[in-house]
Every structure is written in structure tokens, then in C-alpha cells.
Design a protein around this motif. Structure first.
Motif, short mmCIF file in Angstrom:
data_model
loop_
_atom_site.label_atom_id
_atom_site.label_comp_id
_atom_site.label_asym_id
_atom_site.label_seq_id
_atom_site.Cartn_x
_atom_site.Cartn_y
_atom_site.Cartn_z
N UNK A 140 0.52 -1.25 0.49
CA UNK A 140 0.05 -0.55 0.39
C UNK A 140 1.27 0.88 0.13
N UNK A 141 1.77 1.56 0.67
CA UNK A 141 2.71 2.22 0.55
C UNK A 141 4.20 1.72 -0.74
N UNK A 142 4.31 2.09 -2.44
CA UNK A 142 4.70 1.34 -2.82
C UNK A 142 6.00 2.52 -3.10
N UNK A 143 5.92 3.84 -2.99
CA UNK A 143 6.23 5.39 -2.87
C UNK A 143 7.79 5.10 -1.93
N UNK A 144 8.50 5.74 -1.78
CA UNK A 144 9.03 6.50 -1.15
C UNK A 144 10.31 7.63 -1.09
N UNK A 145 10.36 8.12 0.14
CA UNK A 145 10.77 9.72 -0.10
C UNK A 145 12.57 9.20 0.25
N UNK A 146 13.23 9.76 -0.83
CA UNK A 146 15.06 9.57 -1.42
C UNK A 146 15.32 10.84 -0.75
N UNK A 147 16.09 11.99 0.31
CA UNK A 147 16.77 12.76 0.39
C UNK A 147 18.35 12.93 -0.28
N UNK A 148 18.08 13.17 -0.38
CA UNK A 148 19.92 14.01 -1.23
C UNK A 148 20.88 14.67 -0.18
N UNK A 149 21.76 14.04 0.63
CA UNK A 149 22.75 13.77 1.40
C UNK A 149 23.79 14.80 0.86
N UNK A 150 24.95 15.06 1.59
CA UNK A 150 26.33 15.34 1.30
C UNK A 150 26.48 13.98 0.52
N UNK A 151 27.55 14.62 -0.78
CA UNK A 151 28.78 13.13 -0.90
C UNK A 151 29.38 12.76 -0.07
N UNK A 152 29.81 11.63 -0.23
CA UNK A 152 30.29 10.91 0.80
C UNK A 152 31.62 9.89 -0.07
N UNK A 153 33.27 10.36 0.87
CA UNK A 153 33.84 9.72 0.02
C UNK A 153 33.51 7.76 0.22
N UNK A 154 33.81 7.12 -0.78
CA UNK A 154 34.10 5.68 -1.66
C UNK A 154 34.21 4.63 0.10
N UNK A 155 35.28 5.22 0.85
CA UNK A 155 35.94 4.33 1.72
C UNK A 155 35.24 4.21 3.25
N UNK A 156 33.81 5.10 3.35
CA UNK A 156 32.60 5.62 4.21
C UNK A 156 32.24 3.81 3.62
N UNK A 330 27.45 16.74 -9.45
CA UNK A 330 26.21 18.14 -9.02
C UNK A 330 24.88 18.28 -7.82
N UNK A 331 25.70 17.20 -7.40
CA UNK A 331 24.56 16.23 -5.96
C UNK A 331 23.96 18.39 -5.27
N UNK A 332 22.70 18.31 -5.59
CA UNK A 332 22.59 19.41 -3.98
C UNK A 332 21.47 18.15 -2.58
N UNK A 333 22.19 19.60 -2.03
CA UNK A 333 21.88 18.91 -0.29
C UNK A 333 20.45 19.24 0.01
N UNK A 334 19.51 17.95 0.53
CA UNK A 334 17.80 18.07 0.72
C UNK A 334 17.37 18.11 -0.50
N UNK A 335 17.56 18.01 -1.54
CA UNK A 335 16.42 17.35 -3.02
C UNK A 335 16.32 16.11 -2.39
#
Length: 411
Positions: A140-156, A330-335
Motif C-alpha cells: 500500500x506504500x510502494x513510494x518512498x522518499x529519498x533525501x539527497x545528502x552530502x557526497x561521501x567518500x567511497x571508503x565510507x 552536481x549533488x544538491x543538499x536535501x533535494x
């Protein structure tokens, strides 16, 4: 990650009496035996927070994870440490396509899941998923929100750690991704992608013709610019052909980085907390879940504010990338993006008759058994087999106060 003092900075509500564990509180022998680290090596949370550095992140994290791994039922899906090391090594180049889904039990933001996708040799775009990835085609809830956050290091991607200030972080799934071609609707040609409320393929959709010789990270880069991604995640626990679609509506497509983070007052007592809306009380496929978005913003704010170097904070905010990572995508915070299970690409078909008419069903060996993401009390690491509580215990974190009221989407 920023150079920070998050291990000493009080950001976790409510203010109750508890024993705080610092590096100096743990004898060297205990640090060595219980954490799997040499006496002269820093603790995991210090490395994650940028308070300490290591020369070889892969060796540092893999040796620790090997030491704390649990013995579980052989049927539990997990990636052996040898495979964990090989997976990371074979993606240490500009065209790497490593991904990780972290379960993050944060004291302020609460439980959420972080999807990180490598797009260069050093950096990954990151999305915070308040309720994890969808796993049931007829939810009943197939959609989810995905909040763009800061670009991380790959080692994270390698981290499993815990502290009072950041909570616990465990690897819910890990693997490589593929970017599938965008599909074009035969019907409703006048309808634009921004006007559609559903981004998943349905009957009557054709894939773009031609073979794409570009690397997966190059295709990810382009799809990110066009605000649409169709991703197949080849994970350790996710089923075969598991595919999701991510779309950024034009209403959320801003270009400047936020100048100032949103600041929220600290809760004084759990009983005074404002009740959060029940995540299952809405019929909307794309419930914005504003409370969770604000909490995730608070989480990012706390991480940025933890730095002692104001110039570094300013750089992180303006570039939307932690120290050592580069936001060339070109990631934008909190989109706020929309995320859906791509049912057709995952192998499901819509039943045309019988009692399941109109529902998405498996056909033969296609599709997969539905699953639900059940949260920190249940989920285990795909690498070490640990729960959030066990990660806390292994890192010497006692008396952690988790944010309450998180509920799994189970229908």
C-alpha cells in the motif's frame, strides 16, 4: 568526512545520566582484544568522524569486521570478509560501481537507511531513505522518499561503527549496481515525466534501442543530471534482478546549495516530544514524510556543525561534499527524490485474471519473495551478521538513547 569533534560534542537527546565512553576510558589491551584494533590504531568512530586518519581504509575496516563477525544460520545472506575485500578492490578506479545501504540508528534523526552509489574513484552520491527500500510489489506504500545528502567518500562504504553522538551504522547490504536504460511510454505522449505520478515501467513501455558501451558510473552520472535513474542493485541480500527507479520532480529540482542548515530545538524529555505522524495513515504513494526529512536535515546539520574549523564547515556546505570527496556530479543538499520498486524490471507481471487480477505477481522463476525492512531491532549486517545493539556493544557504547516512534512499513 569533516574533521570533527563529534565524539565529545553533546548532540543526543534527552539529557539523562549515562556513562560516556571515550578512547581514554578503554585500556589498550581491551581495545585490542574487543575491537580487533592494534594498540596504536584509532577507534572506528574517530575515523568515521574525521578525528583520526588511517592510510589503508580497506585493511583497517576489514580486519575489524573480521574480528567482530557473528556465527549465524548458514542460510542468512552475508558476504564473507574475503568477498568484501575483493568487491571494494575491484571498484577502486574511476569507473567503479560500488554501492552500500547502511542502516543508521541516529539519536536525533532516528532509524533510516542510507543508499550510497559510487560515481568516481573517490566519491559517492548519497540518499537517506527514512523507511528503507521497498520490497513488496503490492504494498500500500510502494513510494518512498529519498533525501539527497552530502557526497561521501567511497571508503565510507566500508564502515560499521557506533558512538553516542552518531548512533550505530551497519551494512544492511553491499554490492555493485547497474544502470538500466530509461523507458519511453507509448501512450499519453503529451504527458511529461514531471506530470506523471508513477515512474515504474508498465505494459506498453519499450526500452531505448541500441547498446550502451559506457561504464555504469558514467550512465549513473548522466541519469543523475536528467533527474531519473533506473538502478539494478546486485547486492548480497537483495533478490536477483532487484530494480528501483529514482525520480526528481521539477518542483524539487533546485540548483543552489542551502545557505544555512535548518536548526531544531533539542528535546528536553522524551515525554514532551511531539508525536510524529503514523507512516501508514496516508494512502499517497509519495507521502513526503516531512517529520523524517526534518530529522535527517538535523542529522546533517549536526555533522556539519561538529567541525572545529569554520572554514571547513563553509566548504562542506557550499560544495555539499565531505572532506576528501568531490561533488563533480552536481549533488544538491536535501533535494527530495521519489523512489519506487520497478516491478516489471524486477520480474513481476500484472495478473489479468483470477483472484489476483490487477495485482503484481511472480511468473515462473521471475520476481522474488516479498520482503519488508523491519528496522534496527531486527535487521542484521550483510557482512558481520550483527544487529544495531551488537554493534553498539562491540564499540563500547553503553546507555545509548535511541529516537523512538520509527515504524516499519509492513503492508
Amino acid at each position: 568526512m569533516p574533521t570533527s569533534s563529534t565524539l565529545d560534542r553533546e548532540i543526543s537527546p534527552p539529557p539523562i545520566k549515562r556513562r560516556r565512553i571515550s578512547l581514554g576510558d578503554i585500556p589498550d589491551q581491551q581495545k585490542t582484544e574487543e575491537n580487533g584494533l592494534a594498540e596504536d590504531e584509532p577507534r572506528l568512530a574517530a575515523v568515521e568522524a574525521g578525528q583520526a586518519t588511517v592510510q589503508d581504509h580497506l585493511s583497517y575496516f576489514s580486519s575489524h569486521l573480521q574480528h567482530v563477525s557473528r556465527t549465524l544460520d548458514p542460510n542468512f545472506p552475508r558476504l564473507p570478509i574475503e568477498g568484501f575485500v575483493d568487491l571494494y578492490r575491484r571498484n577502486q578506479h574511476p569507473k567503479g560501481r560500488h554501492f552500500v545501504i547502511h542502516q543508521h540508528n541516529h539519536p536525533i534523526a532516528g532509524v533510516h537507511y542510507d543508499l550510497r552509489l559510487q560515481f568516481s574513484e573517490s566519491s559517492s552520491i548519497s540518499f537517506a531513505l527514512p523507511y528503507g527500500v521497498p520490497g513488496h510489489p503490492n504494498s500500500k506504500r510502494p513510494g518512498r522518499m529519498a533525501v539527497e545528502t552530502r557526497v561521501h567518500n567511497v571508503w565510507n562504504h566500508l564502515i560499521e561503527s557506533a558512538s553516542h553522538e552518531s548512533g550505530s551504522l551497519l551494512i544492511w547490504d553491499i554490492g555493485e549496481y547497474s544502470v538500466l536504460p530509461r523507458r519511453v511510454a507509448k501512450r499519453k505522449a503529451r504527458e511529461t515525466d514531471d506530470e506523471r505520478t508513477d515512474v515504474e515501467p508498465d505494459d506498453g513501455l519499450d526500452p531505448l534501442l541500441g547498446e550502451d558501451s559506457r561504464s555504469e558510473s558514467e550512465k549513473l552520472f548522466e541519469g543523475f543530471q536528467t533527474r531519473f535513474l533506473r538502478l539494478r542493485l546486485h547486492g548480497t541480500r537483495l533478490p536477483t534482478n532487484y530494480t528501483i527507479a529514482l525520480r526528481l520532480p521539477s518542483s524539487n529540482d533546485r540548483t543552489p546549495q542551502p545557505r544555512k542548515p535548518i536548526r531544531k530545538r533539542r528535546r528536553k524529555d522524551p515525554s514532551q516530544a511531539v508525536p510524529q505522524p503514523d507512516p501508514q495513515t496516508t494512502d499517497s504513494d509519495f507521502d513526503d514524510q516531512e517529520s523524517n526529512a526534518e530529522s535527517l536535515q538535523t542529522n546533517e546539520t549536526a555533522m556539519a556543525n561538529a567541525s572545529d574549523d569554520e572554514s571547513e564547515i563553509t566548504t562542506i556546505r557550499s560544495t555539499n561534499a565531505y572532506t576528501g570527496a568531490t561533488n563533480s556530479i552536481g549533488s544538491i543538499h536535501q533535494r527530495n527524490w521519489f523512489l519506487l520498486l520497478d516491478k516489471a524490471s524486477s520480474g513481476f507481471v500484472r495478473a489479468t485474471d483470477g483472484p489476483e487480477k490487477g495485482s503484481w505477481v511472480r511468473k515462473g522463476n521471475a520476481g522474488f519473495e516479498p520482503f519488508f525492512v523491519r528496522g534496527a531491532e531486527v535487521e542484521r549486517s550483510a557482512v558481520t551478521g550483527r544487529t544495531s545493539t551488537e554493534v553498539m556493544a562491540d564499540e563500547g557504547v553503553e546507555g545509548f538513547v535511541a529516537r523512538k516512534m520509527w515504524r516499519a512499513v509492513l503492508e
